[in-house]
Design an enzyme around this catalytic site. Sequence first.
Site, PDB file in Angstrom:
ATOM      1  N   PRO A 206      36.010   5.678 -11.173  1.00 49.97           N
ATOM      2  CG  PRO A 206      33.859   5.232 -11.915  1.00 49.97           C
ATOM      3  CD  PRO A 206      34.789   4.959 -10.795  1.00 49.97           C
ATOM      4  N   GLY A 207      36.578   8.812 -12.813  1.00 53.31           N
ATOM      5  CA  GLY A 207      36.767  10.250 -12.588  1.00 53.31           C
ATOM      6  C   GLY A 207      37.963  10.627 -11.755  1.00 53.31           C
ATOM      7  CB  THR A 208      40.529   8.844  -9.943  1.00 50.29           C
ATOM      8  OG1 THR A 208      40.525   7.701 -10.773  1.00 50.29           O
ATOM      9  CG2 THR A 208      39.597   8.641  -8.778  1.00 50.29           C
ATOM     10  N   GLY A 209      41.070  10.647 -12.920  1.00 47.00           N
ATOM     11  CA  GLY A 209      42.130  11.228 -13.738  1.00 47.00           C
ATOM     12  C   GLY A 209      42.978  10.206 -14.479  1.00 47.00           C
ATOM     13  CB  THR A 211      41.346   9.836 -19.495  1.00 49.23           C
ATOM     14  OG1 THR A 211      40.381   8.836 -19.236  1.00 49.23           O
ATOM     15  CG2 THR A 211      41.444  10.087 -20.972  1.00 49.23           C
ATOM     16  CG  HIS A 425      15.671  11.038   9.443  1.00 51.47           C
ATOM     17  ND1 HIS A 425      15.129   9.787   9.395  1.00 51.47           N
ATOM     18  CD2 HIS A 425      16.867  10.947   8.809  1.00 51.47           C
ATOM     19  CE1 HIS A 425      15.948   8.976   8.759  1.00 51.47           C
ATOM     20  NE2 HIS A 425      17.026   9.663   8.387  1.00 51.47           N
ATOM     21  CD  GLU A 426      18.958  14.251   7.269  1.00 48.89           C
ATOM     22  OE1 GLU A 426      20.142  14.015   7.556  1.00 48.89           O
ATOM     23  OE2 GLU A 426      18.320  13.595   6.421  1.00 48.89           O
TER      24      GLU A 426
HETATM   25  P1  ADP Z   1      38.988   8.725 -15.528  1.00 49.60           P
HETATM   26  O1  ADP Z   1      39.644   8.437 -16.819  1.00 49.60           O
HETATM   27  O2  ADP Z   1      39.766   8.252 -14.331  1.00 49.60           O
HETATM   28  O3  ADP Z   1      37.551   8.323 -15.434  1.00 49.60           O
HETATM   29  P2  ADP Z   1      39.386  11.419 -16.375  1.00 49.60           P
HETATM   30  O4  ADP Z   1      40.861  11.417 -16.546  1.00 49.60           O
HETATM   31  O5  ADP Z   1      38.578  11.294 -17.590  1.00 49.60           O
HETATM   32  O6  ADP Z   1      38.958  10.303 -15.337  1.00 49.60           O
HETATM   33  O7  ADP Z   1      38.974  12.719 -15.562  1.00 49.60           O
HETATM   34  C1  ADP Z   1      37.833  13.445 -15.854  1.00 49.60           C
HETATM   35  C2  ADP Z   1      38.048  14.895 -15.539  1.00 49.60           C
HETATM   36  O8  ADP Z   1      38.173  15.088 -14.141  1.00 49.60           O
HETATM   37  C3  ADP Z   1      39.324  15.449 -16.126  1.00 49.60           C
HETATM   38  O9  ADP Z   1      39.088  15.964 -17.395  1.00 49.60           O
HETATM   39  C4  ADP Z   1      39.710  16.533 -15.148  1.00 49.60           C
HETATM   40  O10 ADP Z   1      39.083  17.755 -15.473  1.00 49.60           O
HETATM   41  C5  ADP Z   1      39.161  16.054 -13.834  1.00 49.60           C
HETATM   42  N1  ADP Z   1      40.182  15.411 -13.007  1.00 49.60           N
HETATM   43  C6  ADP Z   1      40.141  14.137 -12.567  1.00 49.60           C
HETATM   44  N2  ADP Z   1      41.220  13.860 -11.802  1.00 49.60           N
HETATM   45  C7  ADP Z   1      41.971  14.967 -11.770  1.00 49.60           C
HETATM   46  C8  ADP Z   1      43.210  15.305 -11.140  1.00 49.60           C
HETATM   47  N3  ADP Z   1      43.891  14.418 -10.406  1.00 49.60           N
HETATM   48  N4  ADP Z   1      43.682  16.560 -11.319  1.00 49.60           N
HETATM   49  C9  ADP Z   1      43.009  17.449 -12.056  1.00 49.60           C
HETATM   50  N5  ADP Z   1      41.852  17.194 -12.670  1.00 49.60           N
HETATM   51  C10 ADP Z   1      41.317  15.970 -12.539  1.00 49.60           C
HETATM   52 ZN    ZN Z   2      18.746   9.077   7.498  1.00 49.61          ZN
END
Ligand code: ADP
Ligand code: ZN
Length: 603
Positions: A206-209, A211, A425-426
Amino acid sequence: MNEVKEPNKKPLLYYYFLALLVIFLFNFLVFPQMVAPRVREIDYGTFMTMTEDHKIDQVQLESNQIVFSDKDGNLYKTGLMDDPNLVERLHDANVTFASQIVQQLSPFANFLLSWVLPIAIFYFLGRMLNRRMMKNLGGDGMMFNMGKSNAKVYVPSETGIKFADVAGEEEAKENLQEIVNYLHDPTKYQKIGAKMPKGVLLVGPPGTGKTMLAKAVAGEAGVPFFSISGSEFVEMFVGMGASKVRDLFRQAKEKAPCIVFIDEIDAIGKKRDGNFGGNDEREQTLNQLLTEMDGFEGTNGVIILAATNRPESLDPALTRPGRFDRRVPVELPDLQGRESILKVHAKKIKTEANIDYGKIARMASGASGAELANIVNEAALRAIRDGRDAASQADLEESIEVVIAGYQKKNAILTDAEKKVVAFHEVGHALVAALQNHSAPVQKITIIPRTSGALGYTMQVDEGNHYLYTKEEMENKIATFTGGRAAEEVVFGSVTTGASNDIEQATKMARAMISRYGMSDNFDMVALETVTNQYLGGDASLACSADTQTEIDKEVVALVKKQHEKAVELLKANRAKLDEIAQYLYQKETITGEEFMEILNRK
Ligand code: ADP
Ligand code: ZN
């Protein structure tokens, strides 16, 4: 990018339902109160007294009650009693017998007021609302439109997302460039007889771009972009999802060439295994999707991009040739990728001049694109809170910790003794790591409690692109995980609950070494586990007999125990350094990697 949303007409339906409800309530509760004058209820005795005192003006005898008015025109009512002489006494008191004291509206006016008026009001209100909606949308409106797709139609504009906005992910972009080229000039491909893939699967955490990449393909090619999430297909009523799919593709074909983007396709595309008594709705939706994909020619210019972070759960029918047969991995960004993502997002905010993005990228090891975007935004917010007008290096560095570990809890809840334990610990973790690898083990350690619940936070050093680990390295990592608990044992002679996460990770790693990486003598190169969930935590399921499982468990315990003992020995042998560094951390609450190594190497 201009987003033009498809009219969402569901609210209108709700609206009509609501209007009807209000009319009913109005009629049965509010209206009678409003129209009928107030009638006071009194007891029969009072009524008799009033009769005797000649206070009554008019009276109306009904089958179940007596309604009457006094000389001032006030209305009263009382219950009926068995009172044979009543009429006589009333007559003696000069009371007028009326048939209708309570002024009633004529039936016609009544009907008008209670039914026609509210309906008219709602009708006009509804018309107005509807017209406004239609105007906003510029479309022709249909009243009832259940089961139509909620796909948003993105009309391309000058400011659309381009590949340049997606930082890093060079391989993915290269891969998708071909689709852009095709959309630009399909004839070139048709001349050779080459067909474009109908579906492309974007696979990654998730969140790798993903979309963003899909939008960028549409932006680069200058074609409309339809987007819908897989979970939106799964509706409450069977058959609705399938009709949504049909509708989506009808829209898409009208706008071809175009991109259709289906997010979270695993929501509908899961393997049809019938495990949970079968999910009819999902299966129908999936079947419809497959039918639609088979139905259109690869030449009509509708290209479907779909995103998922659990590719292994997809139904094989979806991934076979002619459907989603191309797979584009979208991985977490590496060091360089992180740096360029930071720069892309930093352009959107005001920053101070000399910011070392490389350093921040190194500190934010393992962060996804979305997290990095968040870090930059968090830095800007921090600058505003401090009354500055540009984000600084320090803002960005603090934001990493905020995004990854949560905000600092200002009202420190750690007691002094706890703080000491956390410090040891740390430092225990870090010292074991440093003694094994002979290099700075951490970027920074802080022992300020975070809102996420972490009592301390260790920022690891980015190891760069490191794909292969030796058995020794894995063992050393396990030893490092146990280092925190080991320090507690060595220094305090007792243990705390603070090591639960360490224990989990050490166990996970030890188990993987034995059951997946063939790093035990007993099992040689036999796979005893299969990974089922590569992008979401990497769950694994055992694939061996119960006897073997017992053996594995024994080996895991032995492996972790050995490393734990090693960590204890290391710390005992370096007890002076452990005390010195922990003391430093305890006092300053923060120690950087350089400071750490400086103390460690001091003679
Ligand atoms: P996914 O669909 O993979 O979960 P998104 O495309 O929705 O992720 O990305 C969420 C947000 O994270 C985007 O709106 C952007 O702001 C940021 N983001 C993620 N990957 C990138 C990237 N490679 N370059 C620039 N911004 C990114
Ligand atoms: Zn620890």
